[in-house]
Design a protein around this motif. Structure first.
Motif, PDB file in Angstrom:
ATOM      1  N   TYR A  15      41.948 -24.329 -69.607  1.00 62.76           N
ATOM      2  CA  TYR A  15      41.282 -23.993 -68.351  1.00 62.76           C
ATOM      3  C   TYR A  15      41.942 -24.895 -67.314  1.00 62.76           C
ATOM      4  O   TYR A  15      41.642 -26.096 -67.278  1.00 62.76           O
ATOM      5  CB  TYR A  15      39.788 -24.306 -68.400  1.00 62.76           C
ATOM      6  N   TYR A  18      42.935 -28.371 -68.422  1.00 59.74           N
ATOM      7  CA  TYR A  18      42.110 -28.785 -69.565  1.00 59.74           C
ATOM      8  C   TYR A  18      42.442 -27.979 -70.819  1.00 59.74           C
ATOM      9  O   TYR A  18      42.294 -26.757 -70.844  1.00 59.74           O
ATOM     10  CB  TYR A  18      40.635 -28.641 -69.193  1.00 59.74           C
ATOM     11  N   VAL A  20      41.538 -26.562 -73.869  1.00 59.32           N
ATOM     12  CA  VAL A  20      40.226 -26.320 -74.488  1.00 59.32           C
ATOM     13  C   VAL A  20      40.328 -25.851 -75.936  1.00 59.32           C
ATOM     14  O   VAL A  20      39.461 -26.192 -76.752  1.00 59.32           O
ATOM     15  CB  VAL A  20      39.393 -25.338 -73.624  1.00 59.32           C
ATOM     16  N   PRO A  39      30.074 -30.462 -81.544  1.00 58.28           N
ATOM     17  CA  PRO A  39      29.402 -31.020 -80.369  1.00 58.28           C
ATOM     18  C   PRO A  39      29.541 -30.126 -79.142  1.00 58.28           C
ATOM     19  O   PRO A  39      30.425 -29.268 -79.090  1.00 58.28           O
ATOM     20  CB  PRO A  39      30.131 -32.349 -80.131  1.00 58.28           C
ATOM     21  N   SER A  40      28.671 -30.357 -78.173  1.00 56.25           N
ATOM     22  CA  SER A  40      28.723 -29.629 -76.914  1.00 56.25           C
ATOM     23  C   SER A  40      30.089 -29.828 -76.257  1.00 56.25           C
ATOM     24  O   SER A  40      30.612 -30.944 -76.222  1.00 56.25           O
ATOM     25  CB  SER A  40      27.610 -30.173 -76.013  1.00 56.25           C
ATOM     26  N   GLY A  41      30.678 -28.723 -75.793  1.00 58.87           N
ATOM     27  CA  GLY A  41      31.965 -28.815 -75.108  1.00 58.87           C
ATOM     28  C   GLY A  41      33.167 -28.813 -76.034  1.00 58.87           C
ATOM     29  O   GLY A  41      34.309 -28.970 -75.586  1.00 58.87           O
ATOM     30  N   SER A  42      32.952 -28.591 -77.342  1.00 55.06           N
ATOM     31  CA  SER A  42      34.087 -28.661 -78.273  1.00 55.06           C
ATOM     32  C   SER A  42      34.927 -27.380 -78.291  1.00 55.06           C
ATOM     33  O   SER A  42      35.974 -27.347 -78.935  1.00 55.06           O
ATOM     34  CB  SER A  42      33.591 -28.999 -79.682  1.00 55.06           C
ATOM     35  N   GLY A  43      34.459 -26.324 -77.608  1.00 52.39           N
ATOM     36  CA  GLY A  43      35.273 -25.107 -77.509  1.00 52.39           C
ATOM     37  C   GLY A  43      34.788 -23.944 -78.366  1.00 52.39           C
ATOM     38  O   GLY A  43      35.479 -22.928 -78.488  1.00 52.39           O
ATOM     39  N   LYS A  44      33.586 -24.063 -78.926  1.00 47.61           N
ATOM     40  CA  LYS A  44      33.072 -23.032 -79.835  1.00 47.61           C
ATOM     41  C   LYS A  44      32.927 -21.675 -79.134  1.00 47.61           C
ATOM     42  O   LYS A  44      33.386 -20.653 -79.631  1.00 47.61           O
ATOM     43  CB  LYS A  44      31.707 -23.455 -80.409  1.00 47.61           C
ATOM     44  N   SER A  45      32.240 -21.688 -77.972  1.00 48.59           N
ATOM     45  CA  SER A  45      32.045 -20.427 -77.237  1.00 48.59           C
ATOM     46  C   SER A  45      33.384 -19.847 -76.811  1.00 48.59           C
ATOM     47  O   SER A  45      33.607 -18.640 -76.924  1.00 48.59           O
ATOM     48  CB  SER A  45      31.221 -20.644 -75.968  1.00 48.59           C
ATOM     49  N   THR A  46      34.249 -20.714 -76.344  1.00 52.63           N
ATOM     50  CA  THR A  46      35.560 -20.239 -75.889  1.00 52.63           C
ATOM     51  C   THR A  46      36.296 -19.564 -77.042  1.00 52.63           C
ATOM     52  O   THR A  46      36.891 -18.501 -76.872  1.00 52.63           O
ATOM     53  CB  THR A  46      36.385 -21.412 -75.326  1.00 52.63           C
ATOM     54  N   GLU A  55      37.670 -14.101 -72.890  1.00 58.55           N
ATOM     55  CA  GLU A  55      38.576 -15.137 -72.387  1.00 58.55           C
ATOM     56  C   GLU A  55      39.973 -14.803 -72.894  1.00 58.55           C
ATOM     57  O   GLU A  55      40.117 -14.295 -74.014  1.00 58.55           O
ATOM     58  CB  GLU A  55      38.189 -16.526 -72.920  1.00 58.55           C
ATOM     59  N   GLU A 166      25.347 -18.840 -79.836  1.00 55.61           N
ATOM     60  CA  GLU A 166      24.083 -19.590 -79.752  1.00 55.61           C
ATOM     61  C   GLU A 166      22.895 -18.666 -79.480  1.00 55.61           C
ATOM     62  O   GLU A 166      22.198 -18.805 -78.469  1.00 55.61           O
ATOM     63  CB  GLU A 166      24.190 -20.673 -78.674  1.00 55.61           C
TER      64      GLU A 166
HETATM   65  N1  LIG Z   1      35.392 -20.910 -67.316  1.00 55.35           N
HETATM   66  C1  LIG Z   1      35.627 -22.215 -67.481  1.00 55.35           C
HETATM   67  N2  LIG Z   1      36.407 -22.901 -66.620  1.00 55.35           N
HETATM   68  C2  LIG Z   1      36.670 -24.208 -66.808  1.00 55.35           C
HETATM   69  N3  LIG Z   1      36.191 -24.939 -67.849  1.00 55.35           N
HETATM   70  C3  LIG Z   1      35.412 -24.297 -68.740  1.00 55.35           C
HETATM   71  C4  LIG Z   1      35.082 -22.909 -68.593  1.00 55.35           C
HETATM   72  N4  LIG Z   1      34.290 -22.564 -69.646  1.00 55.35           N
HETATM   73  C5  LIG Z   1      34.126 -23.680 -70.384  1.00 55.35           C
HETATM   74  N5  LIG Z   1      34.790 -24.713 -69.847  1.00 55.35           N
HETATM   75  C6  LIG Z   1      34.878 -26.076 -70.405  1.00 55.35           C
HETATM   76  O1  LIG Z   1      35.538 -25.999 -71.648  1.00 55.35           O
HETATM   77  C7  LIG Z   1      34.922 -26.859 -72.599  1.00 55.35           C
HETATM   78  C8  LIG Z   1      34.522 -26.052 -73.816  1.00 55.35           C
HETATM   79  O2  LIG Z   1      33.474 -25.160 -73.445  1.00 55.35           O
HETATM   80  P1  LIG Z   1      32.750 -24.227 -74.509  1.00 55.35           P
HETATM   81  O3  LIG Z   1      31.626 -23.556 -73.794  1.00 55.35           O
HETATM   82  O4  LIG Z   1      33.742 -23.388 -75.212  1.00 55.35           O
HETATM   83  O5  LIG Z   1      32.198 -25.324 -75.524  1.00 55.35           O
HETATM   84  P2  LIG Z   1      31.033 -25.211 -76.592  1.00 55.35           P
HETATM   85  O6  LIG Z   1      31.502 -25.982 -77.775  1.00 55.35           O
HETATM   86  O7  LIG Z   1      30.655 -23.806 -76.806  1.00 55.35           O
HETATM   87  O8  LIG Z   1      29.880 -26.026 -75.864  1.00 55.35           O
HETATM   88  P3  LIG Z   1      28.271 -25.831 -75.865  1.00 55.35           P
HETATM   89  O9  LIG Z   1      27.816 -26.137 -77.276  1.00 55.35           O
HETATM   90  O10 LIG Z   1      27.812 -26.871 -74.899  1.00 55.35           O
HETATM   91  O11 LIG Z   1      28.011 -24.431 -75.432  1.00 55.35           O
HETATM   92  C9  LIG Z   1      33.773 -27.543 -71.882  1.00 55.35           C
HETATM   93  O12 LIG Z   1      34.211 -28.798 -71.464  1.00 55.35           O
HETATM   94  C10 LIG Z   1      33.492 -26.649 -70.699  1.00 55.35           C
HETATM   95  O13 LIG Z   1      33.002 -27.381 -69.610  1.00 55.35           O
END
Ligand SMILES: Nc1ncnc2c1ncn2[C@@H]1O[C@H](COP(=O)(O)OP(=O)(O)OP(=O)(O)O)[C@@H](O)[C@H]1O
Length: 246
Positions: A15, A18, A20, A39-46, A55, A166
């Motif tokens: 991103y 960053y 990701v 953990p939160s922010g580790s990239g799972k949703s992405t 994406e 989630e």
């Molecule tokens: N569209 C975006 N633009 C910029 N950064 C993004 C975007 N979407 C997510 N991020 C960043 O990328 C990182 C990974 O996000 P992601 O949602 O994939 O993590 P996650 O593991 O699913 O987190 P959570 O458990 O908190 O949902 C985070 O730091 C988030 O802030």
């Protein structure tokens, strides 16, 4: 082992600056049930959003049911036909009834007749145990009921793969179980391939074939649930499990 239905090879995504997703390699067999945690922010949703091209990724290869994702819209549509997704916040159409939410895709995308789409929708509403809510609008339902509608809506499209992002984390605690029960039932009876981002570790133990642990954009460790929970291999995994299980 069954054939591969999802293949991610050396996938990298940024991103902006960053980084990701870092060199993701994942091979999912048809019918496999995978829980992704971390953990939160580790990239799972992405990661799971890359599988249905919500994406885009910049490097590497993602192949879903034989179709390689690229910028080609036709290929993206082809993949999305086979991949259902359930979001944290349900994403139902608020101005349509439950039944209309379920029949919209089958009528417009799958070109089913109204009658066929309604019959299938009612079958799935029975399956998620809310056939009596068919005429209501999403805002008239509880969060747990709305999420069950969202699951039924995905199933009406007859997907080969279901992605869950989630699905219970926006629900009040008393509603979590009713949604997990539906997902357990789905896992045990449908044979659909499931990738589920969740911190519901009881669910992972009960239905997952494999648990994948992500941290800082990488897959750190993956194993069967018993091995993963009882004998985590990495310090980062142990630290994560300590935090969520205690
Ligand atoms: N569209 C975006 N633009 C910029 N950064 C993004 C975007 N979407 C997510 N991020 C960043 O990328 C990182 C990974 O996000 P992601 O949602 O994939 O993590 P996650 O593991 O699913 O987190 P959570 O458990 O908190 O949902 C985070 O730091 C988030 O802030």
């Amino acid at each position: 082992m069954s054939e591969t239905i999802i293949l991610m090879e050396n996938v990298n995504k940024w991103y902006g600056q960053y980084h990701v997703l870092r060199d993701i390699n994942l091979d999912v067999a048809a019918g496999e049930r995978i829980v992704i945690c971390g953990p939160s922010g580790s990239g799972k949703s992405t990661l799971i959003r890359c599988i249905n091209a919500l994406e885009s990724h910049q490097e590497g290869r993602i192949v879903v049911d034989g179709t390689q994702l690229s910028d080609n819209l036709k290929k993206i549509e082809q993949v999305r036909k086979n991949v259902g997704m359930v979001f944290q916040h349900f994403n139902l159409f608020p101005h349509l009834t439950v039944l209309e939410n379920l029949t919209l895709g089958p009528i417009w995308v799958l070109k089913q007749s109204q009658q066929q789409a309604r019959d299938t929708a009612m079958q799935y509403l029975e399956r998620v145990r809310i056939p009596d809510q068919a005429g209501k609008f999403p805002g008239q339902l509880s969060g747990g009921q709305q999420q069950r509608v969202a699951i039924a809506r995905s199933l009406c499209m007859n997907p080969k793969v279901m992605l869950f992002d989630e699905p219970t984390s926006a629900l009040d605690p008393e509603m979590v179980k009713e949604v997990l029960d539906v997902m357990v039932n789905l896992a045990e009876e449908s044979g659909v391939t499931m990738l589920c981002v969740t911190h519901e570790m009881g669910f992972a133990r009960q239905v997952a074939d494999r648990v994948v642990f992500m941290d800082q954009g990488s897959i750190v460790e993956q194993n069967t649930p018993d091995a993963f929970f009882d004998h985590p291999q990495h310090e980062r995994t142990r630290h994560f499990l300590d935090q969520i299980l205690h």
